[in-house]
Design an enzyme around this catalytic site. Structure first.
Site, PDB file in Angstrom:
ATOM      1  N   ASP A 119     -12.042 -12.075  10.236  1.00 32.22           N
ATOM      2  CA  ASP A 119     -10.989 -12.267   9.239  1.00 32.22           C
ATOM      3  C   ASP A 119      -9.714 -12.769   9.911  1.00 32.22           C
ATOM      4  OD1 ASP A 119      -9.956 -11.785   6.560  1.00 32.22           O
ATOM      5  OD2 ASP A 119      -8.849 -10.139   7.441  1.00 32.22           O
ATOM      6  N   LYS A 135     -15.193  -8.274   0.048  1.00 30.48           N
ATOM      7  CA  LYS A 135     -15.224  -8.834   1.399  1.00 30.48           C
ATOM      8  C   LYS A 135     -16.613  -8.528   1.962  1.00 30.48           C
ATOM      9  CE  LYS A 135     -12.472  -8.894   5.654  1.00 30.48           C
ATOM     10  NZ  LYS A 135     -11.416  -8.235   6.440  1.00 30.48           N
ATOM     11  N   ASP A 171       2.381   1.664   3.376  1.00 22.77           N
ATOM     12  CA  ASP A 171       3.302   0.642   3.905  1.00 22.77           C
ATOM     13  C   ASP A 171       4.726   1.108   3.627  1.00 22.77           C
ATOM     14  OD1 ASP A 171       1.073  -0.959   4.355  1.00 22.77           O
ATOM     15  OD2 ASP A 171       1.369  -2.147   2.542  1.00 22.77           O
ATOM     16  N   ASP A 180      -1.795 -13.104   1.072  1.00 17.73           N
ATOM     17  CA  ASP A 180      -2.275 -12.005   1.910  1.00 17.73           C
ATOM     18  C   ASP A 180      -2.634 -12.604   3.260  1.00 17.73           C
ATOM     19  OD1 ASP A 180      -3.190  -9.724   2.996  1.00 17.73           O
ATOM     20  OD2 ASP A 180      -5.010  -9.584   1.806  1.00 17.73           O
ATOM     21  N   HIS A 226       0.881  -1.162   0.000  1.00 15.07           N
ATOM     22  CA  HIS A 226       0.000   0.000   0.000  1.00 15.07           C
ATOM     23  C   HIS A 226       0.920   1.213   0.000  1.00 15.07           C
ATOM     24  CE1 HIS A 226      -2.473  -2.989   2.206  1.00 15.07           C
ATOM     25  NE2 HIS A 226      -3.490  -2.408   1.612  1.00 15.07           N
ATOM     26  N   ASP A 267      -6.904 -14.431   8.115  1.00 14.98           N
ATOM     27  CA  ASP A 267      -5.687 -14.314   7.297  1.00 14.98           C
ATOM     28  C   ASP A 267      -4.619 -15.329   7.703  1.00 14.98           C
ATOM     29  OD1 ASP A 267      -6.819 -12.242   5.821  1.00 14.98           O
ATOM     30  OD2 ASP A 267      -5.875 -10.664   7.007  1.00 14.98           O
ATOM     31  N   HIS A 327     -11.887 -14.074   2.446  1.00 15.25           N
ATOM     32  CA  HIS A 327     -13.090 -13.275   2.239  1.00 15.25           C
ATOM     33  C   HIS A 327     -14.234 -14.114   1.655  1.00 15.25           C
ATOM     34  CE1 HIS A 327     -10.381  -9.449   2.006  1.00 15.25           C
ATOM     35  NE2 HIS A 327     -10.219 -10.147   3.108  1.00 15.25           N
ATOM     36  N   GLU A 384     -11.185  -6.146  -4.934  1.00 16.14           N
ATOM     37  CA  GLU A 384     -11.217  -7.206  -3.911  1.00 16.14           C
ATOM     38  C   GLU A 384     -12.446  -7.073  -3.024  1.00 16.14           C
ATOM     39  OE1 GLU A 384      -7.586  -7.419  -1.685  1.00 16.14           O
ATOM     40  OE2 GLU A 384      -8.485  -8.669  -0.122  1.00 16.14           O
ATOM     41  N   MET A 415       2.555  -5.786  -7.852  1.00  6.91           N
ATOM     42  CA  MET A 415       1.256  -5.157  -7.549  1.00  6.91           C
ATOM     43  C   MET A 415       1.441  -4.014  -6.565  1.00  6.91           C
ATOM     44  SD  MET A 415      -1.082  -5.231  -4.783  1.00  6.91           S
ATOM     45  CE  MET A 415      -1.697  -6.709  -3.984  1.00  6.91           C
ATOM     46  N   ASP A 431      -5.549 -13.408  -3.771  1.00  5.12           N
ATOM     47  CA  ASP A 431      -5.028 -13.329  -2.403  1.00  5.12           C
ATOM     48  C   ASP A 431      -5.197 -14.691  -1.732  1.00  5.12           C
ATOM     49  OD1 ASP A 431      -4.254 -10.729  -2.641  1.00  5.12           O
ATOM     50  OD2 ASP A 431      -5.684  -9.903  -1.202  1.00  5.12           O
ATOM     51  N   GLU A 475     -10.060 -13.256  -2.517  1.00  3.49           N
ATOM     52  CA  GLU A 475      -9.241 -13.693  -1.379  1.00  3.49           C
ATOM     53  C   GLU A 475      -9.911 -14.886  -0.701  1.00  3.49           C
ATOM     54  OE1 GLU A 475      -7.450 -10.918   1.412  1.00  3.49           O
ATOM     55  OE2 GLU A 475      -8.151 -12.161   3.087  1.00  3.49           O
TER      56      GLU A 475
HETATM   57  C1  GLT Z   1      -5.871  -5.559   4.238  1.00  9.26           C
HETATM   58  C2  GLT Z   1      -6.970  -6.483   3.807  1.00  9.26           C
HETATM   59  C3  GLT Z   1      -6.598  -7.286   2.640  1.00  9.26           C
HETATM   60  C4  GLT Z   1      -6.369  -6.480   1.402  1.00  9.26           C
HETATM   61  C5  GLT Z   1      -5.225  -5.569   1.497  1.00  9.26           C
HETATM   62  C6  GLT Z   1      -5.182  -4.685   0.272  1.00  9.26           C
HETATM   63  S1  GLT Z   1      -5.170  -4.697   2.953  1.00  9.26           S
HETATM   64  O1  GLT Z   1      -4.846  -6.281   4.850  1.00  9.26           O
HETATM   65  O2  GLT Z   1      -7.296  -7.333   4.905  1.00  9.26           O
HETATM   66  O3  GLT Z   1      -7.509  -8.287   2.370  1.00  9.26           O
HETATM   67  O4  GLT Z   1      -6.052  -7.353   0.366  1.00  9.26           O
HETATM   68  O5  GLT Z   1      -5.743  -3.453   0.499  1.00  9.26           O
HETATM   69 MN    MN Z   2      -6.653  -9.355   0.657  1.00  7.58          MN
HETATM   70 MN    MN Z   3      -8.232 -10.714   4.580  1.00  6.68          MN
END
Ligand code: GLT
Ligand code: MN
Ligand code: MN
Length: 389
Positions: free
Chosen positions: A258, A186, A60, A290, A57, A260, A223, A184, A91, A248, A220
């Site tokens: 979430d 969610k 970041d 991600d 980002h 991750d 998500h 993306e 990216m 992702d 993702e």
């Molecule tokens: C954040 C989010 C991710 C996105 C990122 C891109 S930022 O961490 O949870 O799913 O992909 O903005």
């Molecule tokens: Mn993501």
């Molecule tokens: Mn996520």
């Protein structure tokens, strides 16, 4: 670490966000557990574990309040470490969720000044990504949603989102950046409800843009799994529409906040079908992770996490090749494909064919009688995954 057939190579196109290995383990109930990992160090860490790419980002890399000189120094140092390690930037993206200004949305905010600021911030993030030759620009609208629908009409939010996307596509064209935008979805978190909850919602939205050819999706795993959806099905729809511009990879137990998690660590079977799909169709894009390490880990554990994501992908890729070559599986697939029944083909509509189809007598009971052997097929899949075949 000795190399084996699961050692990542550049051709595997494994990438991580700065925010993934740099995640400090904060959650809504606890503060950071790891020290800050400066971007230059994150790139060294990624190169050390064998990753190919790094994504970021805007903030970041360059803090939100940095001046021009600081930006220049950061960009210079980042470029140096990329040159030194050979890590690439496939990216880039923009942070439209962290700062308080985005508390009620970015592109969809009711305040035209917040909307304009969000577009400006994105244009600058596109400039930054272009300096490192990023080809994909991801947009995750985490704040584009509501806690209460009292705040605006949801169709108005969609119109605002479209206006922003159209503007940003024109900016990319104008600057000659050649970006492919990847949207993306969610369903929720951080907002109670996000306007674009699924990859399918974005796939339709894209068809309403001025430059649909420049815009695709970034599904993702987490998500899709949060609301209990099938990631491979979403990815397949995106792929079939020519819209799988990025992905992702991570993991997630359905129905939870979430998480991750490390790729494949919660639902290895779902991860298998996903990897098999990507490899079978010949997806050429980045395999972006991600995800982030458990809160229990120090930076050695973060390396274990990153290596684990890539290793699991490669193990599953190997298993997919084994599945495709398995003689018994192939025989079962062939058997399933056979039909002992005559039927007029459907295909494209032609009046004569339609009359034949309407007139045809089907033997429903006979069609329903054949066992499909999916139990056996699935157990063979399990035997492969569990390593006993
Ligand atoms: C954040 C989010 C991710 C996105 C990122 C891109 S930022 O961490 O949870 O799913 O992909 O903005
Ligand atoms: Mn993501
Ligand atoms: Mn996520």
């Amino acid at each position: 670490m000795p190399s084996d057939k699961y050692t990542p190579r550049a051709e595997d196109k494994f990438s991580f966000g700065l925010w993934t290995v740099g995640n400090r383990g904060r959650d809504p109930f606890g503060d950071a557990v790891r020290p800050t990992l400066p971007p230059v160090e994150a790139v060294r860490l990624l190169a050390g574990v064998g990753a190919w790419g790094v994504n970021f980002h805007d903030n970041d890399l360059v803090p939100i309040d940095a001046g021009a000189q600081e930006r220049e120094r950061i960009v210079r140092e980042f470029r140096q470490v990329l040159d030194e390690t050979g890590v690439v930037v496939p990216m880039a993206t923009v942070n439209l969720f962290y700062d308080a200004v985005f508390r009620d949305g970015a592109f969809t905010s009711n305040d035209p000044a917040v909307r304009a600021y969000s577009v400006q911030k994105t244009m600058r993030a596109m400039d930054l990504g272009a300096e490192f030759s990023a080809g994909v620009f991801v947009l995750w609208g985490g704040r584009e949603g509501v806690e209460t629908d009292a705040c605006r009409r949801p169709d108005e939010a969609i119109k605002r989102l479209r206006e922003a996307l159209n503007y940003l596509c024109e900016y990319s064209i104008d600057q000659g950046y050649g970006y492919n935008f990847a949207l993306e979805a969610k369903p929720n978190e951080p907002r109670a409800d996000i306007y674009m909850p699924t990859t399918g919602a974005y796939l339709h939205f894209i068809t309403t843009l001025d430059h649909p050819e420049l815009v695709g999706v970034n599904p993702e795993v987490a998500h899709e799994h949060m609301p209990g959806l099938n990631m491979t099905h979403s990815v397949a729809q995106a792929w079939e529409a020519g819209k799988l511009f990025h992905i992702d990879l991570n993991d997630q137990i359905p129905g939870r906040y979430d998480q991750d998690l490390r790729f494949g660590s919660a639902n290895p079977k779902a991860a298998f079908w996903l990897v098999k799909f990507l490899e079978d169709v010949g997806y050429q894009g980045a395999r972006h992770f991600d995800a982030h390490a458990y809160r229990t880990e120090d930076y050695e554990g973060v390396k274990d996490f990153a290596r684990g994501c890539m290793r699991t992908y490669l193990v599953l890729k190997d298993k997919a090749a084994q599945w495709n070559a398995d003689v018994e599986i192939r025989a079962l697939l062939a058997e399933m494909a056979e039909t002992g029944h005559q039927a007029p083909p459907v295909g494209s509509y032609r009046k004569e064919d339609a009359s034949r189809l309407l007139a045809h007598e089907f033997d429903r009971a006979a069609l329903a009688a054949k066992g499909l052997r999916y139990e056996r097929l699935d157990q063979l899949t399990m035997d492969i995954l569990l390593g006993v075949r």
